[in-house]
Design a protein around this motif. Sequence first.
Motif, mmCIF file in Angstrom:
data_model
loop_
_atom_site.group_PDB
_atom_site.id
_atom_site.type_symbol
_atom_site.label_atom_id
_atom_site.label_comp_id
_atom_site.label_asym_id
_atom_site.label_seq_id
_atom_site.Cartn_x
_atom_site.Cartn_y
_atom_site.Cartn_z
ATOM 1 N N GLN A 80 0.836 -1.204 0.000
ATOM 2 C CA GLN A 80 0.000 0.000 0.000
ATOM 3 C C GLN A 80 0.872 1.256 0.000
ATOM 4 O OE1 GLN A 80 -3.641 0.079 2.420
ATOM 5 N NE2 GLN A 80 -3.126 -2.029 2.993
ATOM 6 N N CYS A 81 1.973 1.214 0.733
ATOM 7 C CA CYS A 81 2.902 2.351 0.747
ATOM 8 C C CYS A 81 3.527 2.564 -0.627
ATOM 9 C CB CYS A 81 3.985 2.157 1.799
ATOM 10 S SG CYS A 81 3.359 2.285 3.487
ATOM 11 N N VAL A 82 3.843 1.481 -1.331
ATOM 12 C CA VAL A 82 4.379 1.588 -2.691
ATOM 13 C C VAL A 82 3.341 2.234 -3.609
ATOM 14 C CG1 VAL A 82 5.127 0.261 -4.719
ATOM 15 C CG2 VAL A 82 6.012 -0.310 -2.456
ATOM 16 N N LEU A 83 2.090 1.845 -3.471
ATOM 17 C CA LEU A 83 1.031 2.449 -4.281
ATOM 18 C C LEU A 83 0.945 3.960 -4.032
ATOM 19 C CD1 LEU A 83 -1.368 2.114 -6.243
ATOM 20 C CD2 LEU A 83 -2.797 1.623 -4.239
ATOM 21 N N VAL A 84 0.960 4.362 -2.776
ATOM 22 C CA VAL A 84 0.933 5.796 -2.447
ATOM 23 C C VAL A 84 2.149 6.504 -3.049
ATOM 24 C CG1 VAL A 84 1.063 7.505 -0.580
ATOM 25 C CG2 VAL A 84 -0.415 5.498 -0.341
ATOM 26 N N HIS A 85 3.314 5.897 -2.926
ATOM 27 C CA HIS A 85 4.549 6.469 -3.459
ATOM 28 C C HIS A 85 4.428 6.723 -4.962
ATOM 29 C CE1 HIS A 85 9.044 6.726 -3.824
ATOM 30 N NE2 HIS A 85 8.746 6.315 -5.051
ATOM 31 N N GLU A 86 3.977 5.726 -5.708
ATOM 32 C CA GLU A 86 3.888 5.866 -7.168
ATOM 33 C C GLU A 86 2.799 6.850 -7.584
ATOM 34 O OE1 GLU A 86 6.261 4.898 -8.975
ATOM 35 O OE2 GLU A 86 7.191 3.622 -7.469
ATOM 36 N N ILE A 87 1.676 6.834 -6.900
ATOM 37 C CA ILE A 87 0.619 7.795 -7.231
ATOM 38 C C ILE A 87 1.068 9.206 -6.885
ATOM 39 C CG2 ILE A 87 -1.735 8.537 -6.676
ATOM 40 C CD1 ILE A 87 -2.490 5.590 -6.542
ATOM 41 N N SER A 88 1.892 9.332 -5.866
ATOM 42 C CA SER A 88 2.430 10.640 -5.505
ATOM 43 C C SER A 88 3.247 11.241 -6.656
ATOM 44 C CB SER A 88 3.283 10.500 -4.242
ATOM 45 O OG SER A 88 3.806 11.734 -3.860
ATOM 46 N N HIS A 89 4.033 10.400 -7.332
ATOM 47 C CA HIS A 89 4.761 10.888 -8.515
ATOM 48 C C HIS A 89 3.777 11.377 -9.575
ATOM 49 C CE1 HIS A 89 8.729 9.671 -7.298
ATOM 50 N NE2 HIS A 89 8.418 8.382 -7.222
ATOM 51 N N HIS A 90 2.744 10.604 -9.813
ATOM 52 C CA HIS A 90 1.733 10.977 -10.817
ATOM 53 C C HIS A 90 1.101 12.328 -10.448
ATOM 54 C CE1 HIS A 90 -1.288 10.305 -13.923
ATOM 55 N NE2 HIS A 90 -2.201 10.644 -13.041
ATOM 56 N N VAL A 91 0.752 12.500 -9.195
ATOM 57 C CA VAL A 91 0.155 13.754 -8.724
ATOM 58 C C VAL A 91 1.086 14.927 -9.012
ATOM 59 C CG1 VAL A 91 -0.441 15.044 -6.614
ATOM 60 C CG2 VAL A 91 -1.352 12.741 -6.981
ATOM 61 N N ASP A 92 2.364 14.777 -8.691
ATOM 62 C CA ASP A 92 3.322 15.861 -8.922
ATOM 63 C C ASP A 92 3.391 16.231 -10.400
ATOM 64 O OD1 ASP A 92 3.852 15.878 -6.229
ATOM 65 O OD2 ASP A 92 5.787 14.871 -6.400
ATOM 66 N N TRP A 93 3.442 15.217 -11.272
ATOM 67 C CA TRP A 93 3.539 15.485 -12.707
ATOM 68 C C TRP A 93 2.279 16.142 -13.250
ATOM 69 C CZ3 TRP A 93 5.811 9.998 -13.488
ATOM 70 C CH2 TRP A 93 7.192 10.033 -13.212
ATOM 71 N N VAL A 94 1.121 15.692 -12.809
ATOM 72 C CA VAL A 94 -0.130 16.295 -13.285
ATOM 73 C C VAL A 94 -0.220 17.741 -12.833
ATOM 74 C CG1 VAL A 94 -2.645 16.262 -13.068
ATOM 75 C CG2 VAL A 94 -1.415 14.128 -13.474
ATOM 76 N N LEU A 95 0.041 17.993 -11.569
ATOM 77 C CA LEU A 95 -0.060 19.363 -11.061
ATOM 78 C C LEU A 95 0.978 20.274 -11.703
ATOM 79 C CD1 LEU A 95 -0.827 18.739 -7.282
ATOM 80 C CD2 LEU A 95 -2.432 19.254 -9.140
ATOM 81 N N SER A 96 2.193 19.797 -11.871
ATOM 82 C CA SER A 96 3.221 20.604 -12.543
ATOM 83 C C SER A 96 2.801 20.905 -13.977
ATOM 84 C CB SER A 96 4.566 19.875 -12.536
ATOM 85 O OG SER A 96 5.068 19.786 -11.241
ATOM 86 N N GLY A 97 2.274 19.901 -14.666
ATOM 87 C CA GLY A 97 1.816 20.090 -16.041
ATOM 88 C C GLY A 97 0.657 21.058 -16.151
ATOM 89 N N ALA A 98 -0.115 21.181 -15.069
ATOM 90 C CA ALA A 98 -1.244 22.120 -15.047
ATOM 91 C C ALA A 98 -0.804 23.511 -14.596
ATOM 92 C CB ALA A 98 -2.340 21.594 -14.122
ATOM 93 N N GLY A 99 0.505 23.667 -14.357
ATOM 94 C CA GLY A 99 1.028 24.973 -13.959
ATOM 95 C C GLY A 99 0.847 25.291 -12.482
ATOM 96 N N ILE A 100 0.607 24.286 -11.684
ATOM 97 C CA ILE A 100 0.422 24.496 -10.247
ATOM 98 C C ILE A 100 1.756 24.247 -9.546
ATOM 99 C CG2 ILE A 100 -0.765 23.681 -8.170
ATOM 100 C CD1 ILE A 100 -3.091 22.872 -10.061
ATOM 101 N N ALA A 101 2.285 25.296 -8.929
ATOM 102 C CA ALA A 101 3.555 25.183 -8.218
ATOM 103 C C ALA A 101 3.372 24.298 -6.993
ATOM 104 C CB ALA A 101 4.046 26.560 -7.800
ATOM 105 N N LEU A 102 4.348 23.440 -6.764
ATOM 106 C CA LEU A 102 4.284 22.563 -5.600
ATOM 107 C C LEU A 102 5.123 23.156 -4.481
ATOM 108 C CD1 LEU A 102 4.712 19.177 -7.490
ATOM 109 C CD2 LEU A 102 2.603 20.192 -6.637
ATOM 110 N N ASN A 103 4.449 23.668 -3.469
ATOM 111 C CA ASN A 103 5.150 24.216 -2.313
ATOM 112 C C ASN A 103 4.221 24.185 -1.100
ATOM 113 O OD1 ASN A 103 3.556 26.702 -2.273
ATOM 114 N ND2 ASN A 103 4.712 27.252 -4.116
ATOM 115 N N TRP A 104 4.740 24.584 0.038
ATOM 116 C CA TRP A 104 3.956 24.490 1.271
ATOM 117 C C TRP A 104 2.758 25.426 1.275
ATOM 118 C CZ3 TRP A 104 3.514 28.640 4.568
ATOM 119 C CH2 TRP A 104 4.404 29.683 4.390
ATOM 120 N N ASN A 105 2.762 26.468 0.439
ATOM 121 C CA ASN A 105 1.632 27.402 0.394
ATOM 122 C C ASN A 105 0.377 26.781 -0.209
ATOM 123 O OD1 ASN A 105 2.830 29.695 1.570
ATOM 124 N ND2 ASN A 105 3.913 30.115 -0.349
#
Length: 129
Positions: A80-105
Amino acid sequence: MSRKKLEYFGIEDEIYGKTFHLFVNVPRKKFKNWLIKSHKQKMTRSVKNALISAKAMCIWDYHPFYYLWIEKFDWSIEHQCVLVHEISHHVDWVLSGAGIALNWNNSEVRAYYLEYLMRKCYTELKALY
């Protein structure tokens, strides 16, 4: 009664329109051969190198096709942790591609999107296992 393990299925993302295919319980060699056959091209260097020893990965090299592959999945905490890890990469790529900066804000955007995709994956996986 044993069920045949599903090789892959699509996870539809109605928010950003980025469907990804989740492969679970698929041996590395079988997944690699499927990628080559499906895309009728040589495997990209990054994917080829990662597949040497990886047991799971998130692949964006074949845009617009996105894949998450987990060699073994059995509902253990580790898997389950591996699944979260891999989906986390997908989330980062989708959000970056949508122009959403990834930061604590704006970490809530990432957290809610990760939760949304995890719920979709768990719903599909629970129906099978």
